[in-house]
Design a protein around this motif. Structure first.
Motif, mmCIF file in Angstrom:
data_model
loop_
_atom_site.group_PDB
_atom_site.id
_atom_site.type_symbol
_atom_site.label_atom_id
_atom_site.label_comp_id
_atom_site.label_asym_id
_atom_site.label_seq_id
_atom_site.Cartn_x
_atom_site.Cartn_y
_atom_site.Cartn_z
ATOM 1 N N ALA A 104 -5.528 -6.231 -9.506
ATOM 2 C CA ALA A 104 -6.195 -4.928 -9.426
ATOM 3 C C ALA A 104 -5.643 -4.102 -8.263
ATOM 4 O O ALA A 104 -5.373 -2.908 -8.406
ATOM 5 N N VAL A 105 -5.466 -4.741 -7.107
ATOM 6 C CA VAL A 105 -4.909 -4.038 -5.948
ATOM 7 C C VAL A 105 -3.461 -3.631 -6.228
ATOM 8 O O VAL A 105 -3.042 -2.522 -5.891
ATOM 9 N N GLY A 106 -2.709 -4.489 -6.881
ATOM 10 C CA GLY A 106 -1.330 -4.161 -7.245
ATOM 11 C C GLY A 106 -1.254 -2.978 -8.194
ATOM 12 O O GLY A 106 -0.394 -2.107 -8.061
ATOM 13 N N ALA A 107 -2.167 -2.923 -9.161
ATOM 14 C CA ALA A 107 -2.203 -1.797 -10.097
ATOM 15 C C ALA A 107 -2.560 -0.499 -9.373
ATOM 16 O O ALA A 107 -1.990 0.558 -9.662
ATOM 17 N N LEU A 108 -3.479 -0.581 -8.421
ATOM 18 C CA LEU A 108 -3.836 0.589 -7.620
ATOM 19 C C LEU A 108 -2.626 1.082 -6.831
ATOM 20 O O LEU A 108 -2.333 2.282 -6.798
ATOM 21 N N ALA A 109 -1.905 0.157 -6.219
ATOM 22 C CA ALA A 109 -0.712 0.528 -5.451
ATOM 23 C C ALA A 109 0.331 1.180 -6.349
ATOM 24 O O ALA A 109 0.974 2.156 -5.949
ATOM 25 N N GLN A 110 0.485 0.679 -7.557
ATOM 26 C CA GLN A 110 1.451 1.280 -8.487
ATOM 27 C C GLN A 110 1.045 2.695 -8.868
ATOM 28 O O GLN A 110 1.889 3.592 -8.936
ATOM 29 N N ARG A 111 -0.252 2.926 -9.111
ATOM 30 C CA ARG A 111 -0.715 4.284 -9.441
ATOM 31 C C ARG A 111 -0.507 5.224 -8.260
ATOM 32 O O ARG A 111 -0.088 6.372 -8.431
ATOM 33 N N ALA A 112 -0.806 4.746 -7.057
ATOM 34 C CA ALA A 112 -0.627 5.581 -5.860
ATOM 35 C C ALA A 112 0.853 5.909 -5.652
ATOM 36 O O ALA A 112 1.204 7.055 -5.348
ATOM 37 N N ASP A 113 1.717 4.910 -5.835
ATOM 38 C CA ASP A 113 3.156 5.155 -5.707
ATOM 39 C C ASP A 113 3.634 6.152 -6.758
ATOM 40 O O ASP A 113 4.461 7.021 -6.468
ATOM 41 N N GLY A 114 3.102 6.041 -7.973
ATOM 42 C CA GLY A 114 3.490 6.967 -9.039
ATOM 43 C C GLY A 114 3.084 8.397 -8.721
ATOM 44 O O GLY A 114 3.853 9.336 -8.948
ATOM 45 N N ALA A 115 1.873 8.567 -8.182
ATOM 46 C CA ALA A 115 1.409 9.910 -7.808
ATOM 47 C C ALA A 115 2.263 10.473 -6.678
ATOM 48 O O ALA A 115 2.657 11.648 -6.702
#
Length: 144
Positions: A104-115
């Motif tokens: 879940a934390v990894g997915a959050l980091a990926q979304r933040a990096d994408g933004a």
């Protein structure tokens, strides 16, 4: 999400070089370093990286220095950041980090990096100069 010092210094140097690009002047590393209190050797490394990536051209010698190779409106901030930071995403270690919480934390980091990447991909060096100029105008002037 902040930039590394390397990226901060590189973007600041590019702003100086963009400002000088209209007049065709070459800027020397020591000029940029002293104006912004950047360690000169560290700045030289960043400028060399940017030159090798095709953003700058340089001329050696006592009257040498650096210039932008492209107009500021053609230099994408996202590409410059990628050049200076490299791949900032580290591979996840298998095993103990393979839990739903870490996923879940990894997915959050990926979304933040994408933004972050989407914002940086839209901006050019010219946009950064305009932002700088807006901050300059907002500073109060004192006269004696």
């Amino acid at each position: 999400m902040v930039f590394s010092a390397r990226t901060d210094y590189g973007l600041i140097a590019l702003m100086d070089l963009a400002e000088a690009s209209g007049s065709g002047l070459l800027l020397q590393t020591h000029e940029i370093a002293s104006r912004h209190s950047i360690p000169e050797r560290y700045l030289e490394q960043m400028l060399t990286t940017l030159r090798k990536a095709g953003y700058l051209k340089s001329l050696r010698g006592p009257r040498g220095g650096f210039q932008l190779r492209l107009p500021p409106e053609e230099i994408r901030i996202g590409e410059v950041v990628a050049c200076l930071e490299g791949d900032r995403r580290s591979e996840q270690e298998p095993g103990e980090r393979d839990t739903p919480e870490f996923q879940a934390v990894g997915a959050l980091a990926q979304r933040a990096d994408g933004a972050r990447d989407a914002v940086l991909a839209r901006l050019t060096l010219l946009d950064l100069l305009q932002e700088r100029d807006a901050h300059r105008q907002a500073q109060p002037m004192f006269f004696i």
